[in-house]
Write an enzyme that holds these catalytic residues in place. Structure first.
Site, PDB file in Angstrom:
ATOM      1  N   MET A 258       1.041  -3.795  -2.645  1.00  0.00           N
ATOM      2  CA  MET A 258       1.735  -4.455  -2.627  1.00  0.00           C
ATOM      3  C   MET A 258       1.650  -5.803  -4.061  1.00  0.00           C
ATOM      4  O   MET A 258       1.844  -6.236  -4.421  1.00  0.00           O
ATOM      5  CB  MET A 258       3.279  -5.211  -1.769  1.00  0.00           C
ATOM      6  N   ARG A 259       1.120  -5.367  -5.107  1.00  0.00           N
ATOM      7  CA  ARG A 259       0.245  -6.172  -6.047  1.00  0.00           C
ATOM      8  C   ARG A 259      -0.164  -5.420  -7.393  1.00  0.00           C
ATOM      9  O   ARG A 259      -0.995  -3.619  -6.780  1.00  0.00           O
ATOM     10  CB  ARG A 259      -1.421  -6.048  -4.779  1.00  0.00           C
TER      11      ARG A 259
ATOM     12  N   LYS B 201      -6.246 -13.049 -10.170  1.00  0.00           N
ATOM     13  CA  LYS B 201      -6.611 -11.703  -9.910  1.00  0.00           C
ATOM     14  C   LYS B 201      -8.149 -11.107 -10.929  1.00  0.00           C
ATOM     15  O   LYS B 201      -9.116 -10.594  -9.927  1.00  0.00           O
ATOM     16  CB  LYS B 201      -5.136 -11.473 -10.231  1.00  0.00           C
TER      17      LYS B 201
ATOM     18  N   ASN C  73      -0.921   5.588  -7.470  1.00  0.00           N
ATOM     19  CA  ASN C  73      -0.056   5.331  -6.352  1.00  0.00           C
ATOM     20  C   ASN C  73       1.526   6.051  -5.794  1.00  0.00           C
ATOM     21  O   ASN C  73       1.450   7.081  -7.113  1.00  0.00           O
ATOM     22  CB  ASN C  73       0.363   4.117  -7.016  1.00  0.00           C
TER      23      ASN C  73
ATOM     24  N   HIS D  81       5.172   6.417  -4.769  1.00  0.00           N
ATOM     25  CA  HIS D  81       6.471   5.255  -5.047  1.00  0.00           C
ATOM     26  C   HIS D  81       7.154   6.544  -4.121  1.00  0.00           C
ATOM     27  O   HIS D  81       7.942   7.474  -4.461  1.00  0.00           O
ATOM     28  CB  HIS D  81       6.687   4.844  -5.888  1.00  0.00           C
TER      29      HIS D  81
ATOM     30  N   GLY E 126       0.211   1.522   7.236  1.00  0.00           N
ATOM     31  CA  GLY E 126      -0.586   3.135   6.181  1.00  0.00           C
ATOM     32  C   GLY E 126      -0.714   4.340   6.805  1.00  0.00           C
ATOM     33  O   GLY E 126      -1.722   4.800   7.528  1.00  0.00           O
TER      34      GLY E 126
ATOM     35  N   ASN F 188       0.725   6.619   4.999  1.00  0.00           N
ATOM     36  CA  ASN F 188       0.017   7.583   4.047  1.00  0.00           C
ATOM     37  C   ASN F 188      -1.839   7.675   4.454  1.00  0.00           C
ATOM     38  O   ASN F 188      -2.517   8.743   3.758  1.00  0.00           O
ATOM     39  CB  ASN F 188       0.206   6.763   2.749  1.00  0.00           C
TER      40      ASN F 188
HETATM   41  C1  GRF Z   1       5.102   4.039   1.523  1.00  0.00           C
HETATM   42  O1  GRF Z   1       6.544   4.590   1.535  1.00  0.00           O
HETATM   43  C2  GRF Z   1       5.101   4.226  -0.212  1.00  0.00           C
HETATM   44  O2  GRF Z   1       5.916   5.476  -1.142  1.00  0.00           O
HETATM   45  C3  GRF Z   1       5.403   2.780   0.077  1.00  0.00           C
HETATM   46  O3  GRF Z   1       4.530   2.104   0.643  1.00  0.00           O
HETATM   47  C4  GRF Z   1       4.858   2.710   1.222  1.00  0.00           C
HETATM   48  C5  GRF Z   1       3.780   3.212   1.996  1.00  0.00           C
HETATM   49  O4  GRF Z   1       4.012   3.338   3.574  1.00  0.00           O
HETATM   50  N1  GRF Z   1       4.616   2.176  -1.757  1.00  0.00           N
HETATM   51  P1  GRF Z   1       2.826   3.495   4.716  1.00  0.00           P
HETATM   52  O5  GRF Z   1       1.519   2.082   4.798  1.00  0.00           O
HETATM   53  O6  GRF Z   1       1.685   4.251   3.865  1.00  0.00           O
HETATM   54  O7  GRF Z   1       3.365   3.715   5.781  1.00  0.00           O
END
Ligand code: GRF
Length: 190
Positions: free
Chosen positions: A90-91, A65, A107, A109, A12, A14
């Protein structure tokens, strides 16, 4: 003020970067709900400590789902959520949420898409020996990291960079690029 939901499965960082930007007024929005599919994800306490409602669900407890997305959609509607940011979720999204929030799900990535979709994008890129890496923010569709690209930022990979160095670089970029991009998207939201 726009009403945001963040979906996450892990640490978390981000989520925190977005939360900080909202709190500081840099984004004219508030995170009203965090949706998590892993009971022990660190993001849960981070959100709860800020007084944000967290919906934790176990996908295996539902028939499919469609069933769990229907419950999530109810939560999103209860909170009048206008926009969804995935941050390490992750889904894949299914039709229930994609139809309800068309054009309003993004999203982040850790690669320069369309290269290195899916899990362990950094490891994939290292295995190839790529010399330029980066981060992508894109709209979410039914595919894995396939939606239209909104923003990207790259950096040169020095020969002596370790996996950890690269990951730290990626995170540093993400934590600025994601709030900045969300700010713009939310300002443009009709
Ligand atoms: C990030 O690197 C993002 O790009 C990817 O998963 C990671 C999540 O990191 N989708 P965090 O949980 O936000 O630390």
């Amino acid at each position: 003020m726009r009403r945001l939901a963040v979906f996450a499965s892990g640490t978390g960082t981000n989520y925190e970067a977005i939360q900080r930007a909202c709190e500081a007024g840099e984004i004219n929005a508030a995170i009203e709900l965090v949706v998590v599919d892993k009971a022990h994800a660190k993001v849960i306490d981070k959100a709860l400590s800020k007084g944000i409602e967290v919906f934790v669900f176990d996908p295996k407890a539902y028939e499919n789902k469609k069933a769990y997305e229907t419950v999530i959609l109810e939560k999103l509607r209860e909170k009048d959520i206008e926009f969804i940011a995935l941050a390490g979720y992750m889904r894949l999204f299914g039709e229930v949420l994609l139809n309800a929030y068309e054009g309003r799900i993004v999203n982040i990535h850790p690669s320069l898409l369309p290269a290195f979709k899916g899990k362990d994008a950094i490891g994939q890129a290292i295995a190839y020996g790529v010399k330029v890496m980066g981060v992508t923010i894109h709209y979410v569709d039914a595919g894995m990291d396939t939606g239209r690209i909104i923003a990207q930022q790259s950096f040169d990979v020095a020969d002596d960079m370790s996996h950890d160095d690269i990951e730290a670089n990626i995170h540093a970029i993400e934590h600025v690029l994601y709030p900045k991009t969300l700010k713009k998207l939310l300002e443009e939201l009709k």
